[in-house]
Design an enzyme around this catalytic site. Sequence first.
Site: not given
Ligand code: S3P
Length: 426
Positions: A21, A120, A166, A168, A312, A343
Amino acid sequence: MKLKINATSLNGELKVPGDKSISHRSIMFGSLAEGETVITDFLRADDCLDTLKIFRQLGVPIHDDGHKITIEGQGMKGLKKPKEVLDVGNSGTTIRLLMGILAGQGFDVTLTGDSSIQKRPMNRVMLPLREMGVSVMGYESTEFPPIKLNENSDLKAIKYQLPVASAQVKSALLFAALQAEGETELIEKEKTRDHTEVMIKQFGGQIKVEGKKITLSGDQRFTGQKVNVPGDISSAAFFIVAGLIVPNSHIVLKNVGLSETRTGIIDVVKAMDGNISLTDVDELNDSGTITVTSSTLIGTEISGDIIPRLIDELPIIALLATQATGETIIKDAEELRVKETDRIQAVSDELTKMGANIVPTIDGMIIQGNTTLSGSRVTSYGDHRIGMMLQIAALLVKKDEVILDKSDAVSVSYPHFFDDLESLMK
Ligand code: S3P
C-alpha cells in the site's frame, strides 16, 4: 508447482518486502509533488511495478537504480495524457486510486487490467466521483473495467458517507478532493488503513481526521520527500502463522510496518493465545520486529471493526484457525468476496480439499480446529494471498504431494516468498 511439505521446524530471521500500500502511494505522491522524491525499500513486485510503469506513461520521469527510486515530481495537475490505454495488471489499488488522481487532470484516459480486475466492482468509486462532477464510465455501461474517464477539469467538493469500509475508495476520493474546489468531507463506515492521510501530511499537505470524519481542501501543493517503505505486515502474516503452527519454530521478522490500522492480526493471535511479541518498535517509522514461536492455540470470533484492520490476512488467519482448539467464527467480512478472487469461497474450497472443515457464510467462515491436513491438488485462482496461504498449509502435510496450480500469482506482492520460506527450513 509442487509445494514444500512436512516442515519439522522453521527457524531464522527475515526482512519481509516493502509494504504494498505504501509503495503504490509513494509513486503517486512523488509524482504529484513538486521537486524530487527518493524511495528506499520500494516493493519490487508486479502490482507496484505496474504503478511505476503507469506513472512513467503519464509523463513522470522515474529512475530506478535497483536500490532507490527517484521521482521528478510534476505537481498536482502536471500529469500528461498517455498515448495508450493504462493497464494496471492485477492491482485494485492502482486502478481505484488512479481514478481519483486522473479525475481532474484535464484529459481523457482509459484504465484496464487483467481478467480479475475486469470483474471487480468500480461503482464504489465511480458514483461519488460523478457527484464531484466527473464523467466516468465502465465497460458497456457496466461498473467493470475498462474504465473511461472523460476530459474533466472542474471538480466540486462533496460531503460523502462511504457505504463500504474501503481504503481504496477513501483514497481515490481524497486524491480527487485535492483537485476540487472547496472542502470535501468524507465519513468512513469503519476506520480503514490510513496511509493516504499520513502521506498527505508527510508531503506537506493539510488534512483533518476526527475519528471516522476526514476533511480536506482542494488547491494544495505537495513537496517531494524521502520515503523509506517499512515491511508489509500482510506479507509478514504468512510467516507469523507458519511460526505459530509448525512445531519447534521460532521466527523473527524485522522492520515490519505497525500502523494501528493494519495490526489486527497481532490482536487475533494474542486472543488465540499465540506466542507473539513486538520489539525494537520505532515510533517515528511506525515499524518494529515481530517474533513468533510455535503455540497451542484456541479458537476465537473475529468480527466488527477489527475486520478492516486484517482484511488481507483473513485467508492465512483461516488456516491458523484450522490448527486451534475449538471453533473460529469470522463475520462482517463480505468484502472478501470482491478481492482478487472470492476469498471466502477460495479459502473454503481449497482448504477443504486438504482436509479442513470450513463452512463458508455470506460474510465469513466457520472453521473447526484441530484438523489434520493432507495432500491434494489445489489452486491459487491467480490470487497471490491464496497461493501463499496454501504453501503454508502444505508445510503441515506429512506425506503425499501438494500441487499448487497458478503458483506464479505470488509475484504480485512477494516475488521471493518461496526462497524466504526455504531459508527458514534449513
Ligand atoms: C488497500 C486497501 C484494501 C486492501 C488492499 C490494499 C489499499 O482494499 O484489501 O489490498 O492499499 O488501499 P479495499 O479498499 O478494497 O478494502
